[in-house]
Design a protein around this motif. Structure first.
Motif, PDB file in Angstrom:
ATOM      1  N   SER A 121     -12.901   0.915  15.716  1.00 32.13           N
ATOM      2  CA  SER A 121     -13.065  -0.101  14.404  1.00 32.13           C
ATOM      3  C   SER A 121     -11.450  -1.372  14.206  1.00 32.13           C
ATOM      4  O   SER A 121     -12.373  -2.039  13.648  1.00 32.13           O
ATOM      5  CB  SER A 121     -12.134   1.734  12.891  1.00 32.13           C
ATOM      6  OG  SER A 121     -13.630   2.567  13.403  1.00 32.13           O
ATOM      7  N   PHE A 170     -18.633   0.051   8.227  1.00 32.58           N
ATOM      8  CA  PHE A 170     -17.880  -0.612   7.556  1.00 32.58           C
ATOM      9  C   PHE A 170     -17.735  -1.814   7.401  1.00 32.58           C
ATOM     10  O   PHE A 170     -16.821  -3.424   6.738  1.00 32.58           O
ATOM     11  CB  PHE A 170     -16.671   0.338   6.487  1.00 32.58           C
ATOM     12  CG  PHE A 170     -16.466  -0.005   5.539  1.00 32.58           C
ATOM     13  CD1 PHE A 170     -16.768   0.344   4.127  1.00 32.58           C
ATOM     14  CD2 PHE A 170     -14.460   0.174   6.163  1.00 32.58           C
ATOM     15  CE1 PHE A 170     -15.865  -0.836   2.917  1.00 32.58           C
ATOM     16  CE2 PHE A 170     -13.864  -0.266   4.559  1.00 32.58           C
ATOM     17  CZ  PHE A 170     -14.647  -0.523   3.355  1.00 32.58           C
ATOM     18  N   CYS A 187     -12.106   5.624   6.003  1.00 30.25           N
ATOM     19  CA  CYS A 187     -12.853   5.146   4.728  1.00 30.25           C
ATOM     20  C   CYS A 187     -14.094   5.982   5.238  1.00 30.25           C
ATOM     21  O   CYS A 187     -14.515   7.098   3.396  1.00 30.25           O
ATOM     22  CB  CYS A 187     -13.182   3.669   4.746  1.00 30.25           C
ATOM     23  SG  CYS A 187     -11.150   2.891   4.973  1.00 30.25           S
ATOM     24  N   MET A 188     -14.963   6.169   6.194  1.00 32.99           N
ATOM     25  CA  MET A 188     -16.303   6.786   5.658  1.00 32.99           C
ATOM     26  C   MET A 188     -16.706   8.070   6.186  1.00 32.99           C
ATOM     27  O   MET A 188     -15.763   8.465   6.752  1.00 32.99           O
ATOM     28  CB  MET A 188     -17.236   6.044   6.523  1.00 32.99           C
ATOM     29  CG  MET A 188     -17.133   4.456   5.098  1.00 32.99           C
ATOM     30  SD  MET A 188     -17.596   4.571   3.844  1.00 32.99           S
ATOM     31  CE  MET A 188     -19.343   4.839   3.550  1.00 32.99           C
ATOM     32  N   SER A 213      -5.777   9.352   8.587  1.00 33.63           N
ATOM     33  CA  SER A 213      -5.077   8.313   7.966  1.00 33.63           C
ATOM     34  C   SER A 213      -5.871   6.762   7.497  1.00 33.63           C
ATOM     35  O   SER A 213      -5.865   6.350   6.410  1.00 33.63           O
ATOM     36  CB  SER A 213      -3.873   8.130   8.216  1.00 33.63           C
ATOM     37  OG  SER A 213      -3.172   7.486   8.691  1.00 33.63           O
ATOM     38  N   GLN A 214      -6.977   6.646   8.589  1.00 29.30           N
ATOM     39  CA  GLN A 214      -7.175   5.306   8.621  1.00 29.30           C
ATOM     40  C   GLN A 214      -8.789   5.286   8.162  1.00 29.30           C
ATOM     41  O   GLN A 214      -9.524   4.160   8.178  1.00 29.30           O
ATOM     42  CB  GLN A 214      -6.701   3.988   9.318  1.00 29.30           C
ATOM     43  CG  GLN A 214      -7.019   4.707  10.950  1.00 29.30           C
ATOM     44  CD  GLN A 214      -6.834   3.600  11.820  1.00 29.30           C
ATOM     45  OE1 GLN A 214      -5.711   4.012  12.256  1.00 29.30           O
ATOM     46  NE2 GLN A 214      -7.415   2.755  12.560  1.00 29.30           N
ATOM     47  N   ASN A 264     -17.876  -5.706   5.932  1.00 26.59           N
ATOM     48  CA  ASN A 264     -16.662  -7.012   5.143  1.00 26.59           C
ATOM     49  C   ASN A 264     -16.409  -7.833   6.397  1.00 26.59           C
ATOM     50  O   ASN A 264     -15.821  -8.871   5.683  1.00 26.59           O
ATOM     51  CB  ASN A 264     -15.247  -6.287   5.661  1.00 26.59           C
ATOM     52  CG  ASN A 264     -15.318  -5.023   4.689  1.00 26.59           C
ATOM     53  OD1 ASN A 264     -15.041  -5.854   3.206  1.00 26.59           O
ATOM     54  ND2 ASN A 264     -15.099  -3.354   4.355  1.00 26.59           N
ATOM     55  N   GLU A 319     -18.551   4.278   9.016  1.00 26.34           N
ATOM     56  CA  GLU A 319     -17.149   4.129   9.757  1.00 26.34           C
ATOM     57  C   GLU A 319     -17.191   2.603  10.231  1.00 26.34           C
ATOM     58  O   GLU A 319     -16.285   1.384   9.666  1.00 26.34           O
ATOM     59  CB  GLU A 319     -15.818   5.244  10.379  1.00 26.34           C
ATOM     60  CG  GLU A 319     -14.803   3.912  10.207  1.00 26.34           C
ATOM     61  CD  GLU A 319     -14.201   4.441   9.227  1.00 26.34           C
ATOM     62  OE1 GLU A 319     -12.813   4.178   9.030  1.00 26.34           O
ATOM     63  OE2 GLU A 319     -14.575   5.405   8.653  1.00 26.34           O
ATOM     64  N   SER A 362       0.912  -0.655  -0.206  1.00 24.07           N
ATOM     65  CA  SER A 362      -0.034  -0.074  -0.149  1.00 24.07           C
ATOM     66  C   SER A 362       0.920   1.185   0.228  1.00 24.07           C
ATOM     67  O   SER A 362       0.352   2.273  -0.609  1.00 24.07           O
ATOM     68  CB  SER A 362      -0.849   0.421   1.171  1.00 24.07           C
ATOM     69  OG  SER A 362      -1.897  -1.044   1.614  1.00 24.07           O
TER      70      SER A 362
END
Length: 484
Positions: free
Chosen positions: A146, A97, A87-88, A84-85, A101, A94, A59
């Motif tokens: 998260s 999400f 996504c939403m 930085s981590q 998964n 968040e 990455s």
């Protein structure tokens, strides 16, 4: 014993760097181990975590090679910078999400989200809260929640409590200790006093990224204490042994306040988030701004700098403030997130930027920049892109670039987080030197040791209000306490 993560003969080199960060480094971690990676800022601790998690090079593109490497199948990673981590855009989204998964049924998600937020003590009016409205410490709690949602076998924790207050730090580590009792946990953490009773192994690195010691805490801190002190690494009771340099200089104190603000209000999304009836600041003060995460400390500094919509009457040196441009000229601001400030492509140019705007000669620019590069231990990094630096190095760069013009007032938002001991003390002593010459410092901090050793005054913030304005008097600081 089963190894859940390892790397053998690791070699890694960041673009633009002259030397390897790691040269044939080998390290492994057993199932259930709790390991603290300890070393000075910039030695490669965070980079090693990223290699072990496979983020480098998959990455994050960094040239590397290794004879063998094993990446855990189920792992969670908490970054130094929580932004930085994500996504939403919203808190509940968040965590949802992550749960999606993991194929968690939709009807179970709300309860799981609330449970996870409670675990990390993140109190919100509603889980459907915009993440960007959270304080830095609240974002860190969300990032941890998260990751815990993943129920990982291995946890990589990179300064997971750097932005949290003392109570928040204790609570988060207690949660991690309880939930990760039977998991492998690999930690980078400067607040070592909170994890020494949890880790069963410490890996000690020197400034060149070489492993110096690998053993239990008692062995490492006993046998290698001199080396740890010389490298500027945090160790137990370091503040008790710290001797603040004594200077004969006396600060100049004018009867006219440097800055006076009446009825200061700061707004976010048209909602009032901070209100202070009266602020008076004099030359040569060191004001520590303290309070719980989310209390409004960063918002207060941003309102004082007019970086957010603001109401209030401002006076600078007894005269009405003419414009925001005057404030920008007289006051330097250091953000909690250093990347918000970077505007160039090298450390050198970042420091030189404001001097060049003032049309200083390149000779003067070069002389001043090189002086601060040496002072802030960034000489070797001068040609690197700011984003390539470690978090501690980014913090030092953001401070150096902001204060290079010797402003009369410095507003600093957690400037010491992510720093090793050597650079923390160097930064604080540098600020103290300028305070003795009349520069005023207003600093958000969670570190009571900084308040004890350096601050002359404390503002306590609670629920968006200034609830206490305390003059701090001690034998050590008695000669720098000012009458109002």
């Amino acid at each position: 014993m089963e190894r859940v993560a390892y790397v053998e003969n690791l070699r890694l080199k960041f673009p633009g760097k002259e030397r390897l960060l790691f040269k044939d480094l080998s390290i492994s971690f057993a199932k259930g181990e709790k390991v603290l990676l300890l070393g000075p800022s910039g030695c490669g601790k965070s980079t090693l975590l990223q290699v072990l998690a496979g983020l480098i090079p998959h990455s994050i593109e960094v040239p590397m090679k290794a004879k063998k490497i094993k990446i855990p199948e189920r792992f969670g990673y908490v970054f130094q910078d929580p932004d930085s981590q994500f996504c939403m855009p919203y808190v509940d989204e968040e965590i949802a999400f992550v749960l999606e998964n993991l194929c968690v049924p939709r009807h179970e998600m709300n309860e799981r989200i609330h449970d996870l937020l409670n675990l990390v003590h993140l109190s919100l009016e509603t889980p459907h809260t915009n993440i960007q409205t959270l304080s830095g410490g609240m974002k860190q709690r969300l990032a941890i929640a998260s990751v815990l949602a993943l129920e990982p076998d291995v946890l990589f924790l990179d300064e997971p409590t750097a932005l949290l207050d003392e109570e928040g730090t204790k609570a988060i580590w207690q949660t991690i200790k309880t939930l990760a009792a039977d998991r492998t946990v690999i930690i980078v953490e400067h607040k070592i006093e909170y994890v020494l009773d949890f880790v069963d192994r410490i890996v000690l690195f020197n400034e060149d990224g070489e492993i110096v010691a690998d053993g239990n805490a008692h062995e490492v801190f006993t046998v290698y204490k001199q080396m740890i002190a010389e490298q500027g690494i945090w160790y137990p009771n370091i503040w008790e042994e710290y001797k603040k340099p004594i200077t004969a200089q006396q600060p100049f104190h004018s009867p006219v306040p440097l800055l006076r603000i009446e009825h200061l209000r700061g707004y976010r999304q048209k909602q009032e988030k901070i209100y202070v009836e009266h602020i008076t600041i004099h030359s040569g003060e060191w004001i520590a701004v303290t309070g719980e995460n989310g209390a409004g400390k960063s918002t207060l500094l941003q309102a004082m700098m007019k970086l957010i919509p603001t109401d209030g009457t401002f006076e600078w040196c007894g005269q009405p403030l003419q414009s925001e441009k005057q404030l920008l000229k007289e006051v330097a601001f250091v953000f909690q997130n250093p990347e918000f400030q970077f505007v160039t492509h090298s450390v050198y140019d970042e420091m030189a930027y404001s001097l060049r705007l003032e049309k200083r000669s390149e000779h003067e620019v070069n002389e001043k920049v090189n002086e601060l590069l040496q002072l802030f231990h960034l000489t070797e990094q001068k040609d690197e892109h700011p984003y390539q630096l470690s978090m501690g190095q980014k913090r030092r760069l953001s401070v150096a670039a902001s204060i290079i013009n010797k402003h009369k007032l410095l507003l600093l938002d957690e400037p010491t987080f992510g720093q090793d001991a050597k650079n923390t003390f160097a930064l604080l002593e540098w600020l103290e030197m300028y305070r003795q010459r009349g520069t005023t410092i207003v600093m958000v901090t969670h570190d009571e040791q900084i308040v004890k050793h350096f601050a002359t005054r404390r503002w306590k913030i609670e629920n968006g209000r200034l609830i206490a304005d305390e003059q701090l008097v001690s034998e050590e600081k008695a000669d720098v306490v000012f009458s109002k």
